[in-house]
Write a protein that holds these residues in place. Sequence first.
Motif, short mmCIF file in Angstrom:
data_model
loop_
_atom_site.label_atom_id
_atom_site.label_comp_id
_atom_site.label_asym_id
_atom_site.label_seq_id
_atom_site.Cartn_x
_atom_site.Cartn_y
_atom_site.Cartn_z
N VAL A 49 -42.87 -0.09 -19.05
CA VAL A 49 -44.27 -0.41 -18.48
C VAL A 49 -44.84 -1.39 -19.51
O VAL A 49 -45.04 -2.49 -18.98
CB VAL A 49 -45.22 0.59 -18.46
N LEU A 50 -44.99 -1.18 -20.58
CA LEU A 50 -45.64 -2.00 -21.80
C LEU A 50 -44.86 -3.38 -21.92
O LEU A 50 -45.48 -4.52 -22.15
CB LEU A 50 -46.23 -1.39 -23.13
N PRO A 51 -43.56 -3.37 -22.18
CA PRO A 51 -42.96 -4.56 -22.38
C PRO A 51 -43.21 -5.48 -21.20
O PRO A 51 -43.16 -6.64 -21.41
CB PRO A 51 -41.47 -4.06 -22.51
N SER B 78 -45.08 -10.39 -18.87
CA SER B 78 -45.77 -11.00 -17.81
C SER B 78 -47.11 -11.89 -18.26
O SER B 78 -47.14 -13.07 -18.02
CB SER B 78 -46.26 -9.96 -16.60
N TRP B 79 -47.74 -11.11 -19.16
CA TRP B 79 -48.87 -11.91 -19.94
C TRP B 79 -48.47 -12.99 -20.53
O TRP B 79 -49.27 -14.13 -20.51
CB TRP B 79 -49.47 -10.86 -20.88
N HIS C 44 -46.58 -19.85 -20.40
CA HIS C 44 -45.52 -20.49 -19.49
C HIS C 44 -44.19 -20.22 -20.23
O HIS C 44 -43.05 -20.82 -19.83
CB HIS C 44 -45.60 -21.79 -19.27
N ASP C 45 -43.97 -19.16 -21.11
CA ASP C 45 -42.86 -19.03 -21.76
C ASP C 45 -42.99 -17.45 -21.92
O ASP C 45 -43.55 -16.98 -23.05
CB ASP C 45 -42.50 -19.76 -22.93
N PRO C 46 -42.33 -16.76 -21.26
CA PRO C 46 -42.36 -15.25 -21.26
C PRO C 46 -41.89 -14.82 -22.78
O PRO C 46 -42.15 -13.49 -23.18
CB PRO C 46 -41.54 -14.56 -19.96
#
Length: 502
Positions: A222-224, A229-230, A236-238
Motif C-alpha cells: 500500500v504505502l510503497p 505514484s506520488w 515524472h520519475d517514479p
Amino acid sequence: MTEPAAADGVPAAPRLGLVLVVALVARLAIFPFAENKHGDAPMRALIAERLVLDPAAAHDPRAYCQFGPLHATLMRAFIAVDGVVPRSSRALSLVAGLLVFVPFMRLATRIAGARRAELAALGLAVSPLHVQASTTAASEALYLLLFVAMLERLTAALADPEARVGRFVVAGALASLAAVTRYDAWFSIPAAAVAAWWVRPPLVSRAQLATGLCAFLAAAAVLPAAWISWCAVATHDPFFFAHYIEADHAQLAAAAVARWGPVVARLRQLGIWALSFVAAMTPPLALGALIAWRRRARLELDRPALRVALAVGLAPVALYLAQGLLRLRFEPLPRFAIVPGALLLPLAAAAVPHARLAAARAAVPLAAVAFAAVAYLVAMAGAGAGGRVWGGAESMGALTRLDAEDRAVATYLRAHRQPHERVMLEPLAFAEIAIAEEARVPETESMSLTVTRTPRATVAETRLATGARWFAAYDHPGGWIERLPDWPRDALAFGHWRLFKR
C-alpha cells in the motif's frame, strides 16, 4: 526438553525488564555525547527541520531527497518541540531503539527459546551499531523496530494452525511502514513471502497460507505504491530516489576502485562487511553465529521461523554483495549490518551451551564495550598528526562525534550567523552536512546542499549567484582556497577550516 509455550506459541517470556535496563543505561550513557555525523543522520535531521520550518515542503517528494518519507515525518513531531526536548532530532531514534526489544524478545523466544532469547536481546542491547543508531538521527533504529515487529507477526501467523488472515494483514501493514522508512524492505518483503511459502508449517494448508501471504503482500504494497505514484506525478520519475541512491553508491565504489584497485577494493568490501556484523552483534555472538551455522542441525530451534528470519534479513545483503563484488557499483556501510545482524542473534545465542549462558551474559557486554572503545581509538589515531589511520572505524562504534575543527566552525556559525543568512560550505566527505546541522543552518540556507556544490570562478561571483554571506573552506590541495583567487587571507582559522563573512 522444550520450554512451556504461551497461548500464541511463544515460550514463556524471559526477563525483558533486565534487558531493557541494560539497553536504557547503554543508550543514556552515550546520548548526551553523541552527534549526528555518520550515515545519513545529519541530512535526515536537516530534512525534518526543513519540514517543520516550511510545512508546505512536505507536499513535494523531492523534499525528502532520496530517503523514505516516514522517518522525517515522524521526526517532525520531536523537532517541533525543540527547546523543550533537548537534542530533539535524535529523540525518535532513542524511543525506537528501546521499543524494539518488545517484539525482538518475542521473536527470539519463538526461534530459540526463552533462555537464549534473553542472551540474544542482551547482544542487541549492547550492540555498538545499534547503540549508535539509537543515539543519532539515523533511520536504522526506527526501521529495525518496524522490521522486527513485522517479522514477529509474520512468524506468529505461520505458527497459527488456522493461519488467520488478520495476523498476515498486521504483518503486511508493518512491512509497508518499514518500506517507506528504508528501501531495504523492498527486497526483504518479497523474500519474506517466498521464504514463508517454502517453509510452510505442516499444520497450515497451502490454501490457507496462500490466502494469508496474498493478504500480507497486498497490505505491504500500500504505502510503497502510494509513494511511487506520488513521485511519478510530482517528478515524472517514479523511482527518482532509487536512481539517486544507485548513482551515489556507484560514485563511492568508483572512488574506492580508483584508490585501491579492483582486487583490493573487493577484499576491502568483504572486510567491511565482516567487521560490520561484529559491530552489530558483538564479537562473542558474531563468533557464535558461525559456530551455530555449522551445528544448526543439532540445535533446538523453530526452523520455519529461523529460516524466514534469515531469508528476510540476508536478502538485501546478498544483493549488495552482488552489486559490490561482481559489478563494483556498491559501497557497503556498517549500518547496513544492523538488521541482518540482529536477526542472526537468536541463532548465535542457540549455540551457547546451557552451562555457559551465565558466562556469556557477562562476556557479551564486556566485549561490546571493548570493541566500541577500540573502534573509537582507531578512528582518533593520527587525528592531530596530519592524517588519521582509519577515520571510518568510528562508524562501527557506539559513539559518533564531530571532529573538533568541524564542531568549532559549527559553534562559531551558530553564535554569529544572523537569521536567514546563507552559508556556503565546501563539500568534503559529507562533513559540510554535519557542520550545517550542528550549526543550525537550515537546509534551504545551506547553499552547497540546495544550490550548487561547485563555486563560481571567484568568491564575489559565487556570492552573487548564491546569495551566501558566510563562506567556509577546508585548506587542502585543490580546494576552494586555492581555486578562488579572492579568498581573503584574514579568514578565521578553525584547524584546517577557514571561515569568513562577506
